[in-house]
Write a protein that holds these residues in place. Structure first.
Motif, mmCIF file in Angstrom:
data_model
loop_
_atom_site.group_PDB
_atom_site.id
_atom_site.type_symbol
_atom_site.label_atom_id
_atom_site.label_comp_id
_atom_site.label_asym_id
_atom_site.label_seq_id
_atom_site.Cartn_x
_atom_site.Cartn_y
_atom_site.Cartn_z
ATOM 1 N N MET A 71 0.839 -1.188 0.000
ATOM 2 C CA MET A 71 0.000 0.000 0.000
ATOM 3 C C MET A 71 0.875 1.238 0.000
ATOM 4 N N SER A 72 0.598 2.177 -0.882
ATOM 5 C CA SER A 72 1.355 3.417 -0.955
ATOM 6 C C SER A 72 1.238 4.165 0.358
ATOM 7 N N SER A 73 2.298 4.964 0.693
ATOM 8 C CA SER A 73 2.298 5.707 1.947
ATOM 9 C C SER A 73 1.187 6.741 2.006
ATOM 10 N N SER A 74 0.679 7.154 0.833
ATOM 11 C CA SER A 74 -0.388 8.155 0.820
ATOM 12 C C SER A 74 -1.770 7.528 0.873
ATOM 13 N N ILE A 75 -1.845 6.198 0.798
ATOM 14 C CA ILE A 75 -3.117 5.489 0.887
ATOM 15 C C ILE A 75 -3.297 5.034 2.325
ATOM 16 N N VAL A 76 -4.325 5.551 2.972
ATOM 17 C CA VAL A 76 -4.550 5.280 4.392
ATOM 18 C C VAL A 76 -6.001 4.866 4.615
ATOM 19 N N ILE A 77 -6.246 4.223 5.729
ATOM 20 C CA ILE A 77 -7.600 3.838 6.105
ATOM 21 C C ILE A 77 -8.423 5.099 6.370
ATOM 22 N N LEU A 78 -9.627 5.150 5.816
ATOM 23 C CA LEU A 78 -10.504 6.291 6.048
ATOM 24 C C LEU A 78 -10.934 6.307 7.515
ATOM 25 N N SER A 79 -10.767 7.469 8.143
ATOM 26 C CA SER A 79 -11.079 7.608 9.564
ATOM 27 C C SER A 79 -11.888 8.880 9.779
ATOM 28 N N LYS A 80 -13.011 8.766 10.491
ATOM 29 C CA LYS A 80 -13.839 9.945 10.722
ATOM 30 C C LYS A 80 -13.159 10.953 11.640
ATOM 31 N N SER A 81 -12.218 10.492 12.456
ATOM 32 C CA SER A 81 -11.485 11.429 13.311
ATOM 33 C C SER A 81 -10.425 12.180 12.509
ATOM 34 N N LYS A 82 -9.753 11.485 11.601
ATOM 35 C CA LYS A 82 -8.699 12.113 10.812
ATOM 36 C C LYS A 82 -9.237 12.838 9.601
ATOM 37 N N HIS A 83 -10.337 12.345 9.019
ATOM 38 C CA HIS A 83 -10.838 12.881 7.754
ATOM 39 C C HIS A 83 -12.211 13.550 7.901
ATOM 40 N N ALA A 84 -12.495 14.049 9.082
ATOM 41 C CA ALA A 84 -13.806 14.663 9.333
ATOM 42 C C ALA A 84 -14.097 15.824 8.397
ATOM 43 N N ALA A 85 -13.060 16.559 7.999
ATOM 44 C CA ALA A 85 -13.258 17.732 7.147
ATOM 45 C C ALA A 85 -12.964 17.450 5.677
ATOM 46 N N LEU A 86 -12.684 16.203 5.333
ATOM 47 C CA LEU A 86 -12.320 15.866 3.956
ATOM 48 C C LEU A 86 -13.520 15.997 3.025
ATOM 49 N N THR A 87 -13.318 16.643 1.888
ATOM 50 C CA THR A 87 -14.377 16.766 0.878
ATOM 51 C C THR A 87 -13.880 16.220 -0.441
ATOM 52 N N TYR A 88 -14.798 15.680 -1.216
ATOM 53 C CA TYR A 88 -14.470 15.027 -2.485
ATOM 54 C C TYR A 88 -15.033 15.820 -3.660
ATOM 55 N N SER A 89 -14.200 16.010 -4.697
ATOM 56 C CA SER A 89 -14.635 16.626 -5.947
ATOM 57 C C SER A 89 -14.231 15.701 -7.088
ATOM 58 N N PRO A 90 -15.143 15.389 -8.010
ATOM 59 C CA PRO A 90 -14.775 14.524 -9.146
ATOM 60 C C PRO A 90 -13.718 15.183 -10.014
ATOM 61 N N VAL A 91 -12.711 14.424 -10.404
ATOM 62 C CA VAL A 91 -11.614 14.916 -11.238
ATOM 63 C C VAL A 91 -11.348 13.897 -12.335
ATOM 64 N N GLN A 92 -11.358 14.329 -13.572
ATOM 65 C CA GLN A 92 -11.089 13.429 -14.688
ATOM 66 C C GLN A 92 -9.584 13.391 -14.967
ATOM 67 N N ASP A 93 -8.838 12.898 -14.008
ATOM 68 C CA ASP A 93 -7.387 12.800 -14.131
ATOM 69 C C ASP A 93 -6.974 11.387 -13.729
ATOM 70 N N TYR A 94 -6.490 10.628 -14.712
ATOM 71 C CA TYR A 94 -6.119 9.237 -14.462
ATOM 72 C C TYR A 94 -4.614 9.044 -14.566
ATOM 73 N N GLY A 95 -3.885 10.138 -14.304
ATOM 74 C CA GLY A 95 -2.432 10.059 -14.341
ATOM 75 C C GLY A 95 -1.872 9.048 -13.366
ATOM 76 N N PHE A 96 -2.592 8.784 -12.277
ATOM 77 C CA PHE A 96 -2.136 7.799 -11.291
ATOM 78 C C PHE A 96 -1.989 6.415 -11.896
ATOM 79 N N ALA A 97 -2.731 6.144 -12.989
ATOM 80 C CA ALA A 97 -2.705 4.821 -13.620
ATOM 81 C C ALA A 97 -1.752 4.746 -14.800
#
Length: 247
Positions: free
Chosen positions: A1-27
């Motif tokens: 697992m990449s160091s930037s991939i972490v388990i989703l946590s409501k304590s750590k990610h309470a303020a996290l918001t998601y926006s759709p992005v058409q960017d597949y550069g990761f692949a």
């Protein structure tokens, strides 16, 4: 697992918001992408399907032979008519977690790539509400990915049987490209003769559990190797450089 991939946590990610992005550069560097067994027949419409890992019979969509994914352009756009769930789900994924036999039907653990551009915009869809509860967006995401997880669990026995059957072996495939015959080696494929030599009872079982349908789609999909061999980055008559998502 990449160091930037972490388990989703409501304590750590309470303020996290998601926006759709058409960017597949990761692949862009993924030349083989894992598939759920029920995905194979659809993905075989545009990708060659192989079984690259020796320790498992998990099918993969082959997306490049030169160490890069030819279906991601320089602007990060996905150019193939089909998209594997492993790509479509990004920046979310199911975290690998050990479980006992009694626990294997529990809901999966959701992980996020914290470095994904989907989380960088100030305004977006929140994952948690003001009281720390999952929003409708997150609930729907968990339902969808929970369904995928159950498909994975349902196919594990069949894929384990395929792995132990001895029909998967490293092979070379030839294709005629621009009037010239080219070959590619190092591909782990299902040997048709070995499959057809299996006992009738085994083949009947494979017809019922979906393995035969998957294998016929796999064999039919190999016609797409010609597209990969046309790519300028593909080394001629060499073993493919495969790069799969981190497990």
């Amino acid at each position: 697992m990449s160091s930037s991939i972490v388990i989703l946590s409501k304590s750590k990610h309470a303020a996290l918001t998601y926006s759709p992005v058409q960017d597949y550069g990761f692949a862009a560097g993924m030349s083989a992408i894992p598939l759920l067994m029920p995905e194979v027949e659809r993905m075989a419409d545009c990708f060659a399907i192989i079984f690259p890992r020796e320790d498992t019979a998990t099918p993969h969509a082959l997306t490049g032979l030169g160490g890069r994914n030819i279906f991601v352009d320089q602007r990060g756009r996905w150019t193939a008519p089909r998209m594997p769930l492993a790509v479509a789900n990004y920046p979310f994924s199911l975290a690998a977690a050990p479980f006992t036999h009694e626990e294997e039907r529990r809901e999966p653990v959701l992980a996020v790539d914290e470095d994904a551009p989907h989380f960088r915009k100030k305004k977006g869809t929140p994952l948690y509400d003001g009281e720390g509860g999952a929003t409708d967006f997150l609930k729907d995401l968990l339902r969808r990915m929970g369904g995928q997880y159950r498909l994975y669990l349902d196919s594990r026995k069949a894929l384990a049987e395929l792995q132990l059957s001895g029909v998967l072996r490293e092979s070379s495939v030839r294709a005629r490209v621009d009037g010239r015959e080219r070959s590619v080696g190092g591909l782990r494929l299902a040997d048709r003769q070995r499959v057809m030599a299996l006992p009738d009872a085994t083949l009947a079982g494979w017809a019922r559990n979906g393995l035969l349908a998957m294998l016929f789609a796999h064999w039919h999909s190999l016609r797409h190797l010609e597209t990969l061999l046309r790519d300028p980055s593909c080394p001629a008559a060499q073993e493919p450089a495969l790069s799969t998502p981190e497990q």
